[in-house]
Enzyme design. Structure first.
Site, mmCIF file in Angstrom:
data_model
loop_
_atom_site.group_PDB
_atom_site.id
_atom_site.type_symbol
_atom_site.label_atom_id
_atom_site.label_comp_id
_atom_site.label_asym_id
_atom_site.label_seq_id
_atom_site.Cartn_x
_atom_site.Cartn_y
_atom_site.Cartn_z
ATOM 1 N N GLU A 203 106.211 31.952 44.736
ATOM 2 C CA GLU A 203 106.838 31.460 45.795
ATOM 3 C C GLU A 203 106.692 29.631 46.526
ATOM 4 O O GLU A 203 107.357 29.099 46.537
ATOM 5 C CB GLU A 203 107.321 32.148 46.624
ATOM 6 N N ASP A 204 105.510 29.682 46.566
ATOM 7 C CA ASP A 204 105.505 28.492 47.210
ATOM 8 C C ASP A 204 104.517 27.678 46.920
ATOM 9 O O ASP A 204 103.842 26.773 47.075
ATOM 10 C CB ASP A 204 104.006 28.810 49.006
#
Ligand code: MN
Length: 337
Positions: A76-77
């Site tokens: 996600e990051d």
């Protein structure tokens, strides 16, 4: 921040066969992936997945869950892809990380309770593997513990509300009662800090009055039940949590000054007949509090829940709540359907 060896030691303490090499590789992989990223607190971002992993060791989860917790925000990051995860850690871990990433993308999209209900259903459907949900719950727990570092008050409120409506409700549904309590109380502190403070102060006062002497009360109840022919009854006592007290005060319109019961007991016996026998022994010994008796054995709740509920002026004239049930009812109530 929790060190690599601390995490490994903790896992080894309950799972001597844990794959140490895999966990070490995930630790280093996540550390490099998050690099110089920072949390709102100013801590290195990497401290977050390590904390999440550590919380899962409290639940004695397996190697794959711990590895997933360490990797849970990389896709996600960071630049990391699911293909990278699979190449490094295999298909099982890829599947788990994928599940957590998908759940994370659903966050912040539940403005009303109807949506919250749909969100909960979706979460359950998407987390065919319970481990995905557990990683997500531990993730939310750590985010709530560090919520104060988020500067925007509306954002904090939204996260806290989502925590109560969705994550605490889910934790309860899968029988993770301790997690549910933690999530609710952290959200409560954000949403209604003054109400919580008043309850905590009142609880301290009642404790000082001896209203929370669990061990003593358990042993008195045990003696009474033994006299009534139930020496094998199991008795569990606990202090209630501020959030559940608050809920009760709201539904029953109780003021802080009226708040008097902060401990609750559960009596577990062999069969239904013994439930009523135990109830008789309790009611013969202590005054019942009017309107508090409920027979969910003869009339179960819609979800199948069964128990006898009562409240009495117990030892020392302190108000106590008591639930009485069979072992089978206990399993259903704790583990969910
Ligand atoms: Mn996270």
């Amino acid at each position: 921040m929790i060190r690599q060896y601390e995490l490994i030691e903790k896992i080894k303490s309950y799972d001597p066969d844990a794959d140490e090499d895999l966990i070490n590789r995930a630790y280093v992989f996540a550390m490099q992936a998050h690099g110089a990223q920072k949390r709102a607190s100013g801590d290195p971002y990497f401290s977050h997945p390590v904390e999440v992993a550590y919380r899962l060791t409290d639940l004695k989860l397996d190697t794959a869950s711990i590895v997933t917790a360490l990797l849970h925000d990389t896709v996600e990051d960071t630049e990391v892809t699911l293909e990278d995860i699979e190449a490094q850690f295999g298909k099982e871990i890829r599947g788990l990380v994928d599940g957590v990433t998908k759940l994370s993308r659903l966050e912040g999209k539940s403005e009303n309770s109807k949506q919250a209900e749909n969100f909960r259903k979706l979460l359950i459907a998407m987390s065919e593997d319970l481990r995905v949900l557990l990683v997500k719950l531990a993730d939310r727990l750590h985010n709530m513990e560090t919520l104060k570092h988020i500067k925007n008050p509306e954002k904090r409120q939204r996260i806290a509300k989502e925590t109560v409506d969705i994550y605490a409700a889910l934790a309860e549904r899968i029988g993770m009662r301790h997690l549910k309590d933690e999530l609710q109380d952290l959200a409560f502190a954000e949403l209604y800090p003054e109400a919580r403070e008043s309850i905590v102060r009142r609880m301290e006062f009642l404790r000082a009055q001896g209203a929370a002497d669990l061990e003593k009360t358990v042993s008195i109840i045990r003696d009474k039940l033994a006299d009534a022919g139930l020496p094998h009854a199991e008795i569990y006592g606990r202090e209630k949590r501020p959030f559940s007290i608050w809920k009760k005060m709201e539904t029953k319109n109780i003021s802080f000054e009226q708040l008097s019961d902060i401990i609750a007991f559960r009596i577990v016996v062999n069969d239904i007949q013994e439930c009523y026998q135990a109830l008789g022994a309790i009611h013969a010994e202590w005054h019942t509090i009017p309107g508090q008796f409920k027979d969910y054995i003869s009339t179960p709740k819609p979800n199948g829940y069964q128990s006898l509920h009562t409240a009495v002026l117990g030892p020392g004239q302190h108000r106590v709540e008591i639930q009485i049930r069979t072992r089978q009812m206990e399993e259903l109530a704790e583990m969910g359907v």
